[in-house]
Design an enzyme around this catalytic site. Structure first.
Site, PDB file in Angstrom:
ATOM      1  N   GLU A 125       0.872  -1.255  -0.021  1.00  0.00           N
ATOM      2  CA  GLU A 125      -0.076  -0.085   0.067  1.00  0.00           C
ATOM      3  C   GLU A 125       0.845   1.236   0.006  1.00  0.00           C
ATOM      4  O   GLU A 125       2.027   1.143   0.265  1.00  0.00           O
ATOM      5  CB  GLU A 125      -0.717   0.066   1.282  1.00  0.00           C
ATOM      6  CG  GLU A 125      -1.628  -1.267   1.547  1.00  0.00           C
ATOM      7  CD  GLU A 125      -2.766  -1.447   2.365  1.00  0.00           C
ATOM      8  OE1 GLU A 125      -3.162   0.081   3.100  1.00  0.00           O
ATOM      9  OE2 GLU A 125      -3.155  -2.310   2.969  1.00  0.00           O
ATOM     10  N   ASP A 173       0.858  -3.341   5.335  1.00  0.00           N
ATOM     11  CA  ASP A 173      -0.348  -3.656   6.384  1.00  0.00           C
ATOM     12  C   ASP A 173      -0.320  -5.395   6.496  1.00  0.00           C
ATOM     13  O   ASP A 173      -0.916  -5.982   5.773  1.00  0.00           O
ATOM     14  CB  ASP A 173      -1.495  -3.212   5.729  1.00  0.00           C
ATOM     15  CG  ASP A 173      -2.724  -3.668   6.625  1.00  0.00           C
ATOM     16  OD1 ASP A 173      -2.677  -3.781   7.787  1.00  0.00           O
ATOM     17  OD2 ASP A 173      -4.001  -3.794   5.805  1.00  0.00           O
ATOM     18  N   THR A 190       2.405  -3.040  11.288  1.00  0.00           N
ATOM     19  CA  THR A 190       2.305  -2.250  10.181  1.00  0.00           C
ATOM     20  C   THR A 190       3.550  -1.464   9.902  1.00  0.00           C
ATOM     21  O   THR A 190       4.137  -1.007  10.793  1.00  0.00           O
ATOM     22  CB  THR A 190       0.984  -1.215  10.242  1.00  0.00           C
ATOM     23  OG1 THR A 190      -0.228  -1.690  10.424  1.00  0.00           O
ATOM     24  CG2 THR A 190       0.882  -0.477   8.932  1.00  0.00           C
ATOM     25  N   GLU A 217      -4.476 -12.701  -2.726  1.00  0.00           N
ATOM     26  CA  GLU A 217      -4.760 -12.954  -4.035  1.00  0.00           C
ATOM     27  C   GLU A 217      -3.692 -13.614  -5.034  1.00  0.00           C
ATOM     28  O   GLU A 217      -4.044 -14.435  -5.848  1.00  0.00           O
ATOM     29  CB  GLU A 217      -4.612 -11.411  -4.563  1.00  0.00           C
ATOM     30  CG  GLU A 217      -5.779 -10.630  -3.799  1.00  0.00           C
ATOM     31  CD  GLU A 217      -5.741  -9.022  -4.579  1.00  0.00           C
ATOM     32  OE1 GLU A 217      -6.245  -8.794  -5.556  1.00  0.00           O
ATOM     33  OE2 GLU A 217      -4.946  -8.276  -3.753  1.00  0.00           O
TER      34      GLU A 217
HETATM   35 MN    MN Z   1      -4.741  -3.138   4.176  1.00  0.00          MN
END
Ligand code: MN
Length: 405
Positions: A194, A226, A250, A351
């Protein structure tokens, strides 16, 4: 047209004169202070202000970026212009050079004190893939997803600087097919690639931050990992949102890239249909052409494109404050996993391995479903500049250590 710096810079590394990201560093036995990266050097801004070369309001010796971030856009612009002048005009070289330290000789620390931490879920490819994995029979996107940027409040106290070891979390999880939950180390540890923006100037309680006021409040961008324990997350998130499956760690990158350095990276976001409510309308294009790269043990695992984010940063900020919750200096807003339509653009193992069903093969032949102890995950990103070169957002890295519980 860009003026060259008199500092020798490897343009491919991305720390040229158009970047000038801020960080916090320390040398052994010395207090942490704010610096700016140029080439493979860090410019010591605390020493520069002591020498009268940049304006001294005690921002830079404070050990975090927060004091400078609260000063606001005029101060940010003035300092960026001054540092650019000092690093390009050769007449300053003799006075500035003593304050340039090799990055290799300093320790980079967490660049700012995190006030609150919010994580969004704003990439349509990620949301659709996750929906298909967990709700194969239903509509992959919930009905609110294209109406508002879905997000949750994370744990600010466990936002760690790049390089911090990540201890595999323990917790309660229920394996597929089991009736009873069990306790133990997470068996499905994951990363999420991210980017995030950091607030500098606070806002007033009761009044939201309009999309057009984004640049008055937001200081810059960092890369975010994350870390996520999918088995803990899947069992606990019924019916509320992420909790212990996310809050153990994180990671953020060491350098904060100013919003001003990303002007040339701005691009049109994907078409938003249906049209968002008025408070989420944004007149300016705020998609960002950030090209991310995820490496597992040095092997490229994915190349997600940030330009595919459905909701933009100003929309996320407008939404997060529309209930009147005031913005605080150091608030961190992460984008949500950056993903894409192709398999090699997916920004998490969930994913990439389709929840463990399709192991990912790395270029060296090793295979992964989820992360193993000893694995090092590094996320880096580049963005285009006005002169046609590229700047880097640096990197955020972390190595998985065995569970201790
Ligand atoms: Mn996230």
């Amino acid at each position: 047209m860009t003026t060259e710096s008199w500092v020798e810079v490897d343009e491919d590394a991305g720390f040229g004169i158009e970047n000038l990201p801020y960080g916090v560093f320390a040398r052994p036995g010395e207090l942490p202070r704010v610096g700016v990266a140029i080439g493979d050097r860090v410019l010591d801004l605390a020493a520069m202000s002591a020498a009268g070369l940049v304006e001294d309001r005690r921002y830079f010796a404070s050990g975090s970026l927060n004091a400078f971030m609260v000063a606001g856009r005029r101060a940010w612009r003035a300092n960026r212009e001054r540092v650019t002048e000092l690093l390009t005009d050769p007449s300053y070289r003799d006075r500035v050079e003593p304050h340039l330290l090799p990055v290799a000789d300093v320790e980079l620390l967490r660049p700012f004190e995190v006030a609150d931490y919010v994580d969004f879920y704003s990439n349509e490819h990620h949301a659709v893939n996750t929906g298909r994995i967990f709700r194969p029979s239903g509509d992959p996107l919930p009905p609110n997803w294209k109406r508002l940027p879905v997000g949750y409040h994370g744990r600010a106290g466990t936002v760690y600087p790049s390089g911090t070891p990540i201890i595999r979390p323990c917790g309660q999880r229920r394996a597929p097919g089991d009736d009873e939950p069990s306790y133990g180390p997470s068996l499905r540890l994951d990363f999420e690639a991210e980017a995030g923006f950091v607030a500098g100037v606070p806002s007033s309680a009761g009044r939201g931050v309009a999309t057009g006021a984004f640049r008055d409040h937001v200081f810059g961008y960092v890369l975010v990992n994350d870390w996520s324990a999918r088995d803990l997350q899947a069992w606990e998130s019924q019916p509320l949102g992420p909790f212990l499956g996310k809050s153990f760690a994180t990671s953020v990158s060491s350098w904060v890239v100013p919003v001003a350095a990303l002007e040339a990276a701005r691009t049109d976001p994907p078409v938003q249909d249906p049209a968002p409510l008025d408070y989420l309308r944004c007149d300016e294009p705020w998609g960002l052409d950030l090209r991310l790269e995820v490496l597992i043990n040095g092997q490229v695992a994915a190349r997600p494109r940030f330009a595919s984010m459905y909701w933009t940063s100003p929309q996320q900020l407008a939404h997060a404050t529309v209930n009147g919750a005031p913005l605080r200096t150091g608030d961190l807003f992460a984008s949500g996993t950056v993903s894409g339509p192709e398999r090699d653009q997916r920004g998490c193992m969930l994913e990439l391995s389709w929840n463990g069903q399709e192991p990912l093969e790395l270029p060296d032949g090793t295979k992964r479903t989820f992360l193993e102890d000893g694995d090092t995950v590094t996320i880096r990103a580049q963005a285009p500049t006005a002169s046609g070169s590229r700047i880097t957002l640096g990197e955020v890295t972390g190595t998985v250590h065995p569970a201790q519980g």
